[in-house]
Scaffold this active site. Structure first.
Site, PDB file in Angstrom:
ATOM      1  N   CYS A 182     -42.275 -12.514  20.544  1.00  0.00           N
ATOM      2  CA  CYS A 182     -41.236 -11.935  19.693  1.00  0.00           C
ATOM      3  C   CYS A 182     -40.395 -10.914  20.437  1.00  0.00           C
ATOM      4  O   CYS A 182     -39.283 -10.616  20.045  1.00  0.00           O
ATOM      5  CB  CYS A 182     -41.856 -11.277  18.468  1.00  0.00           C
ATOM      6  SG  CYS A 182     -43.011 -12.356  17.641  1.00  0.00           S
ATOM      7  N   ALA A 241     -45.771 -15.230   7.753  1.00  0.00           N
ATOM      8  CA  ALA A 241     -46.372 -13.891   7.732  1.00  0.00           C
ATOM      9  C   ALA A 241     -45.318 -12.790   7.739  1.00  0.00           C
ATOM     10  O   ALA A 241     -45.558 -11.706   7.224  1.00  0.00           O
ATOM     11  CB  ALA A 241     -47.328 -13.730   8.910  1.00  0.00           C
TER      12      ALA A 241
HETATM   13  C1  LIG Z   1     -46.980 -14.624  14.212  1.00  0.00           C
HETATM   14  C2  LIG Z   1     -47.287 -13.332  13.551  1.00  0.00           C
HETATM   15  C3  LIG Z   1     -46.491 -12.853  12.497  1.00  0.00           C
HETATM   16  C4  LIG Z   1     -45.257 -13.564  12.018  1.00  0.00           C
HETATM   17  O1  LIG Z   1     -45.569 -14.745  11.377  1.00  0.00           O
HETATM   18  P1  LIG Z   1     -44.400 -15.802  11.028  1.00  0.00           P
HETATM   19  O2  LIG Z   1     -45.080 -16.788  10.145  1.00  0.00           O
HETATM   20  O3  LIG Z   1     -43.949 -16.366  12.328  1.00  0.00           O
HETATM   21  O4  LIG Z   1     -43.328 -15.041  10.321  1.00  0.00           O
HETATM   22  C5  LIG Z   1     -46.870 -11.675  11.915  1.00  0.00           C
HETATM   23  N1  LIG Z   1     -47.937 -10.981  12.334  1.00  0.00           N
HETATM   24  C6  LIG Z   1     -48.709 -11.411  13.341  1.00  0.00           C
HETATM   25  C7  LIG Z   1     -49.895 -10.608  13.755  1.00  0.00           C
HETATM   26  C8  LIG Z   1     -48.407 -12.591  13.992  1.00  0.00           C
HETATM   27  O5  LIG Z   1     -49.168 -13.003  15.005  1.00  0.00           O
END
Ligand SMILES: *Cc1c(COP(=O)(O)O)cnc(C)c1O
Length: 383
Positions: free
Chosen positions: A328, A75
């Site tokens: 994070c 994401a």
């Molecule tokens: C976990 C998350 C991300 C990041 O996703 P990754 O696949 O770990 O890069 C981004 N946005 C939200 C809302 C998330 O919960």
């Protein structure tokens, strides 16, 4: 000592064994290891078939067309592509972006980068439980607004936004609408057509798939002018070059299909677990629910405990794997920017914990967690 009880499903999930099994079949010499872009032999065709069947699973889950699914590394990359892609497209002249102050860092830091490239960003303040009002989006729109980016469900709070209402506003004003659905996909209904969504980010490791893969839904009609983040072999319709990771993509497709197939019964189960957990928590006086009382995902509960020190609380709860703020940002001891943005007082923000439940959470686990929290908060408050 046994492993702590895992109540951090919003940070990541274990890969479902059924998903891992399908992924394992795409790696070794007797498996489907070919390069999906190899056009001249059966190894390539078979790998391509697996990738395209995963794309069909993903498209079906979103009510989208297969040509609208772009595989990414997760994401974070999807959010980057959704914002930088249109913003930095050649000949693009609009200079304004609207988002909220409690988006994931993948959106906020991308917006901050775009500010250094001549863009102006409006950061909307959500309500006291993290809901971004559609009316505040409407008020923020300008002639030169290119994109609105608002998450479906906030990862720290579990609060759900009315993305359909925001989508209608954007569509009426001819503004692109991007939704980070990393926390909501497979848990809430998503229909990119009826919700007027132009771009949507998904991550596999939040839905019992592997880490390191995700996708971006990109509407085809009318076409969105986008510049890619990577240049190379022109894979994924030129939007994302790089040999496709067959096992990863197959894992995401399988995980998505499982989520959607079991969505309703799983949400009922999680709602029961949440209520069970909260019955223990409600024994504790002075406990604040930061999550939205009404519009909230069953699987996430964010609670603040007045009169205790957050760090001490987390240390004392060493048999529970939970999050203070989001994973994070947990490297720093700053209070969560999300809790700060919704006006949670500093001392409560420091003493706030996110509990998140999932597919493998049991009644015994939430009972243990609820009792432990009540006991530890009581002990820490004792004079
Ligand atoms: C976990 C998350 C991300 C990041 O996703 P990754 O696949 O770990 O890069 C981004 N946005 C939200 C809302 C998330 O919960």
């Amino acid at each position: 000592m046994s492993d702590p009880v895992y109540l951090d499903y919003a940070a990541t999930t274990p890969t479902d064994p059924r998903v891992a099994h399908q992924m394992g079949a795409c790696l070794t010499v007797h498996g489907n290891f070919g390069n999906p872009a190899s056009r001249s032999h059966a190894f390539g065709w078979q790998a391509e078939e697996a990738v395209e069947s995963a794309r069909a699973q993903m498209a079906k889950a979103l009510h989208a067309d297969v040509r609208e699914i772009i595989w990414t590394s997760g994401a974070t990359e999807s959010d980057n592509l959704a914002l930088k892609g249109p913003a930095l497209a050649p000949g693009q002249t609009k200079r304004h972006i609207v988002t909220s102050a409690i988006e994931h860092k993948a959106v906020l830091d991308t917006c901050a980068y775009l500010e250094t490239q001549g863009f102006e960003v409006t950061y909307l303040t959500p309500d006291a439980h993290g809901r971004v009002e559609a009316s505040s989006v409407a008020q923020a729109l300008r002639e030169d607004t290119l994109i609105v980016s608002v998450m479906h469900v906030n990862n720290e709070l579990g609060t759900i936004n009315d993305v359909a209402a925001i989508g209608r506003i954007c569509r009426n004003k001819n503004v692109l609408f991007h939704v980070d659905a990393a926390q909501s996909f497979g848990k809430l209904e998503i229909n990119v057509e009826s919700m007027c969504i132009d771009m949507l980010s998904i991550s596999a490791h939040k839905i019992y798939g592997p880490k390191g893969v995700g996708c971006l839904y990109v509407r085809r009609e009318p076409p969105i002018k986008m510049t890619p983040l990577f240049h190379g072999g022109g894979h994924e319709m030129g939007l994302r070059s790089g040999t496709l990771a067959t096992h990863q993509v197959v894992g995401l497709g399988a995980a998505a299909e499982l989520m959607v197939a079991h969505m309703h019964e799983e949400q009922v189960r999680l709602s029961t677990l949440r209520q069970r957990f909260l019955r223990h928590i409600h024994q504790i006086p002075g406990c604040v629910e930061n999550s939205h009382p009404e519009h909230s995902l069953h699987a996430i509960v964010n609670l603040g405990f007045s009169g205790v020190d957050g760090e001490t609380l987390l240390l004392a709860l060493d048999d529970l794997a939970v999050s203070s703020g989001s994973a994070c940002t947990s490297a720093s001891v700053e209070p969560s920017y999300v809790l700060r943005a919704i006006g949670v007082p500093e001392e409560i923000a420091h003493a706030s914990l996110r509990f998140s439940f999932g597919r493998f959470t049991t009644e015994e686990e939430v009972d243990l967690a609820g009792r432990r929290v009540a006991e530890v908060v009581g002990r820490l408050r004792a004079p």
